[in-house]
Scaffold this motif. Structure first.
Motif, mmCIF file in Angstrom:
data_model
loop_
_atom_site.group_PDB
_atom_site.id
_atom_site.type_symbol
_atom_site.label_atom_id
_atom_site.label_comp_id
_atom_site.label_asym_id
_atom_site.label_seq_id
_atom_site.Cartn_x
_atom_site.Cartn_y
_atom_site.Cartn_z
ATOM 1 N N ARG A 67 37.193 29.423 34.284
ATOM 2 C CA ARG A 67 37.425 28.056 34.458
ATOM 3 C C ARG A 67 38.352 27.195 33.426
ATOM 4 O O ARG A 67 38.286 26.112 33.134
ATOM 5 C CB ARG A 67 36.514 27.155 35.141
ATOM 6 C CG ARG A 67 35.674 27.528 36.362
ATOM 7 C CD ARG A 67 34.602 26.712 36.764
ATOM 8 N NE ARG A 67 34.280 27.318 38.102
ATOM 9 C CZ ARG A 67 33.016 26.679 38.587
ATOM 10 N NH1 ARG A 67 32.500 25.607 38.340
ATOM 11 N NH2 ARG A 67 32.709 27.033 39.803
ATOM 12 N N HIS A 68 38.579 28.275 32.390
ATOM 13 C CA HIS A 68 39.367 27.392 31.338
ATOM 14 C C HIS A 68 40.982 27.635 31.362
ATOM 15 O O HIS A 68 41.686 27.626 30.141
ATOM 16 C CB HIS A 68 38.846 28.381 30.099
ATOM 17 C CG HIS A 68 37.682 28.054 29.692
ATOM 18 N ND1 HIS A 68 37.120 26.934 28.962
ATOM 19 C CD2 HIS A 68 36.303 28.575 30.161
ATOM 20 C CE1 HIS A 68 35.694 26.680 28.721
ATOM 21 N NE2 HIS A 68 35.339 27.732 29.615
ATOM 22 N N GLY A 69 41.563 27.878 32.323
ATOM 23 C CA GLY A 69 43.228 27.945 32.695
ATOM 24 C C GLY A 69 43.447 29.317 32.298
ATOM 25 O O GLY A 69 44.618 29.366 32.286
ATOM 26 N N ARG A 70 42.894 30.292 32.177
ATOM 27 C CA ARG A 70 43.269 31.704 31.468
ATOM 28 C C ARG A 70 43.423 32.323 33.029
ATOM 29 O O ARG A 70 42.552 32.294 33.885
ATOM 30 C CB ARG A 70 42.382 32.370 30.737
ATOM 31 C CG ARG A 70 42.184 31.487 29.393
ATOM 32 C CD ARG A 70 43.419 31.460 28.474
ATOM 33 N NE ARG A 70 43.219 31.077 27.210
ATOM 34 C CZ ARG A 70 42.760 31.922 26.277
ATOM 35 N NH1 ARG A 70 42.666 32.935 26.510
ATOM 36 N NH2 ARG A 70 42.568 31.134 25.076
ATOM 37 N N LYS A 71 44.466 33.222 33.135
ATOM 38 C CA LYS A 71 44.227 34.238 34.202
ATOM 39 C C LYS A 71 43.137 35.451 34.173
ATOM 40 O O LYS A 71 43.086 35.840 32.822
ATOM 41 C CB LYS A 71 45.762 34.863 34.024
ATOM 42 C CG LYS A 71 45.858 35.844 35.277
ATOM 43 C CD LYS A 71 47.399 36.582 35.134
ATOM 44 C CE LYS A 71 47.547 37.597 36.300
ATOM 45 N NZ LYS A 71 48.769 38.520 36.346
ATOM 46 N N GLY A 72 42.705 35.569 35.299
ATOM 47 C CA GLY A 72 41.614 36.445 35.383
ATOM 48 C C GLY A 72 41.495 37.263 36.439
ATOM 49 O O GLY A 72 42.258 37.010 37.473
ATOM 50 N N CYS A 73 41.109 38.595 36.401
ATOM 51 C CA CYS A 73 41.141 39.554 37.362
ATOM 52 C C CYS A 73 39.575 40.159 37.276
ATOM 53 O O CYS A 73 38.891 40.229 36.289
ATOM 54 C CB CYS A 73 42.141 40.635 37.305
ATOM 55 S SG CYS A 73 42.227 41.547 35.682
ATOM 56 N N TYR A 74 38.985 40.714 38.594
ATOM 57 C CA TYR A 74 37.736 41.408 38.565
ATOM 58 C C TYR A 74 37.950 42.944 39.068
ATOM 59 O O TYR A 74 38.828 43.024 39.829
ATOM 60 C CB TYR A 74 37.038 40.575 39.468
ATOM 61 C CG TYR A 74 35.686 41.102 39.719
ATOM 62 C CD1 TYR A 74 34.686 40.464 38.720
ATOM 63 C CD2 TYR A 74 35.508 42.025 40.545
ATOM 64 C CE1 TYR A 74 33.268 41.034 39.162
ATOM 65 C CE2 TYR A 74 33.874 42.508 40.647
ATOM 66 C CZ TYR A 74 32.969 41.962 39.969
ATOM 67 O OH TYR A 74 31.820 42.416 39.825
ATOM 68 N N PHE A 75 37.307 43.894 38.203
ATOM 69 C CA PHE A 75 37.423 44.946 38.786
ATOM 70 C C PHE A 75 35.836 45.505 39.155
ATOM 71 O O PHE A 75 35.066 45.333 38.345
ATOM 72 C CB PHE A 75 37.973 45.756 37.370
ATOM 73 C CG PHE A 75 37.883 47.377 37.667
ATOM 74 C CD1 PHE A 75 38.840 47.986 38.448
ATOM 75 C CD2 PHE A 75 36.605 48.198 37.568
ATOM 76 C CE1 PHE A 75 39.150 49.423 38.588
ATOM 77 C CE2 PHE A 75 37.076 49.608 37.760
ATOM 78 C CZ PHE A 75 37.925 50.268 38.542
ATOM 79 N N SER A 76 36.016 46.009 40.342
ATOM 80 C CA SER A 76 34.753 46.518 41.067
ATOM 81 C C SER A 76 34.687 47.955 40.932
ATOM 82 O O SER A 76 35.504 48.516 41.426
ATOM 83 C CB SER A 76 34.632 45.668 42.378
ATOM 84 O OG SER A 76 33.411 46.365 42.785
ATOM 85 N N TRP A 77 33.307 48.643 40.824
ATOM 86 C CA TRP A 77 33.126 50.015 41.123
ATOM 87 C C TRP A 77 32.859 50.215 42.431
ATOM 88 O O TRP A 77 32.681 51.476 42.897
ATOM 89 C CB TRP A 77 31.984 50.547 40.166
ATOM 90 C CG TRP A 77 32.155 50.030 38.485
ATOM 91 C CD1 TRP A 77 33.310 49.959 38.084
ATOM 92 C CD2 TRP A 77 31.312 50.561 37.459
ATOM 93 N NE1 TRP A 77 33.293 49.927 36.559
ATOM 94 C CE2 TRP A 77 31.962 50.227 36.352
ATOM 95 C CE3 TRP A 77 29.827 50.992 37.563
ATOM 96 C CZ2 TRP A 77 31.311 50.487 35.136
ATOM 97 C CZ3 TRP A 77 29.345 51.215 36.474
ATOM 98 C CH2 TRP A 77 30.110 50.632 35.227
ATOM 99 N N SER A 78 32.817 49.410 43.258
ATOM 100 C CA SER A 78 32.475 49.567 44.725
ATOM 101 C C SER A 78 33.797 49.934 45.381
ATOM 102 O O SER A 78 34.788 49.625 44.786
ATOM 103 C CB SER A 78 32.041 48.327 45.486
ATOM 104 O OG SER A 78 30.853 48.110 45.036
#
Length: 351
Positions: free
Chosen positions: A1-12
């Motif tokens: 929520r700080h204005g940065r681009k983010g992505c999530y990597f899941s092991w599922s």
């Protein structure tokens, strides 16, 4: 929520590959979090090619989750990530999965038995029945703790008998403090392998792993909270569930399991027995018999190849064999690489 681009990597595994269960599937929580926060999520699909053979041939650490960390680091690097925030280490502090027996083990008997009395509200002989239920549970938990290193852990067929006996003598009474005394578990080095491995894999991929949950200030605060506030009648992590209830998806607030359901449901592809036999053979042929003299009995491999259909118990023994062989090859290659580095260092000093 700080204005940065983010992505999530899941092991599922991706829901597109393996549909989500109606109940007990951790991927629903992941999807809800990503949707709420506007984060793109990449699941580790079975279609992704993790080159296990390449990793076995290199000097990667023989620690837990090496393939997932290696692949995940490379994927995040391709997305342009330079920093990875990971929840590893949270289980010992903020996300400690406390349970009732932890209260009993640490002599907080009043708080422990009160939970069983509350379970029996409105029942006849409530206090006596609550006392009995608490004692039965304490005995069962104590027994399971003392059996955390079962005989099967030392009976991997390729381990030589003398080595198995030394292992059993050294570790059979060693308790696992993960659920019982988080501070002692950390001080014993329980968090080190995962942290070191992630740092190593991140460096290989040109990234830096950060572990906010093992910051000593966060850990100190988390373990200072009274144990009884972590456990309620129906759940654990109670105090943190309530503290973050307004900012987390309902699926996360309600979750009360730790289950990689997507992996367990993966259908087998192709000749499963042949694949397993081939991996065992490859690993066995890659091991240096002189290096493992006195520890491994590699001649037993020929008698353990899976042939055709076999029962689940036999399948479990083959998987344990694969796991042991993989660890052995990791260690062998890491020692080999370390020796090469030492030799190069000595040569540089001579120059």
């Amino acid at each position: 929520r700080h204005g940065r681009k983010g992505c999530y990597f899941s092991w599922s595994n991706s829901p597109e590959v393996l549909p989500i269960r109606q109940a007990g599937d951790e991927r629903q929580v992941i999807l809800d979090i990503c949707q709420q926060e506007g984060i793109s999520c990449h699941f580790l699909s079975r279609e992704d090619q993790i080159d296990y053979q390449d990793m076995l041939n290199s000097g990667v650490p023989p620690f837990v989750d090496t393939p997932q960390l290696s692949y995940g680091s490379a994927w995040m690097n391709r997305q342009g990530a330079r920093v990875v925030f990971t929840g590893h280490g949270g289980d010992e502090g903020v996300s400690h999965r406390g349970r009732r027996y932890e209260l009993f083990y640490n002599h907080e008997y009043l708080a422990y038995f009160r939970l069983y009395w509350e379970d029996l509200r409105g029942k006849p002989f409530r206090y006596l029945r609550g006392l009995r239920a608490g004692l039965v549970n304490a005995h069962a938990n104590y027994k399971s703790i003392m059996e955390q290193a079962p005989e099967s852990a030392y009976d991997v067929p390729i381990l030589q008998k003398q080595f198995r006996e030394r292992m059993r003598e050294r570790f059979q009474d060693q308790q696992m403090y993960f659920y019982l005394k988080p501070c002692k578990y950390v001080m014993q080095g329980g968090t080190r392998p995962r942290l070191d491995n992630a740092a190593y894999q991140g460096a290989n991929a040109g990234m830096r792993y950060l572990f906010p949950y093992v910051d000593y200030r966060v850990m100190d605060y988390a373990v200072s909270i009274p144990r009884r506030l972590h456990v309620s009648r129906n759940s654990n992590r109670t105090i943190f569930r309530e503290a973050f209830r307004e900012i987390m998806p309902k699926s996360l607030y309600d979750v009360n399991y730790k289950d990689l359901a997507s992996i367990r449901d993966l259908p087998r592809k192709g000749n499963y027995e042949g694949q397993m036999s081939g991996r065992i053979q490859y690993l066995a042929e890659s091991l240096d018999s002189e290096f493992w003299d006195g520890i491994l009995d590699l001649e037993v491999i020929a008698r353990l190849k899976p042939q055709g259909e076999h029962r689940s118990k036999e399948e479990g023994s083959f998987k344990l064999l694969l796991h042991t062989l993989s660890k052995a090859l990791f260690i062998q290659n890491m020692v080999k690489v370390a020796r090469e580095w030492r030799q190069q260092e000595d040569e540089d000093k001579l120059v």
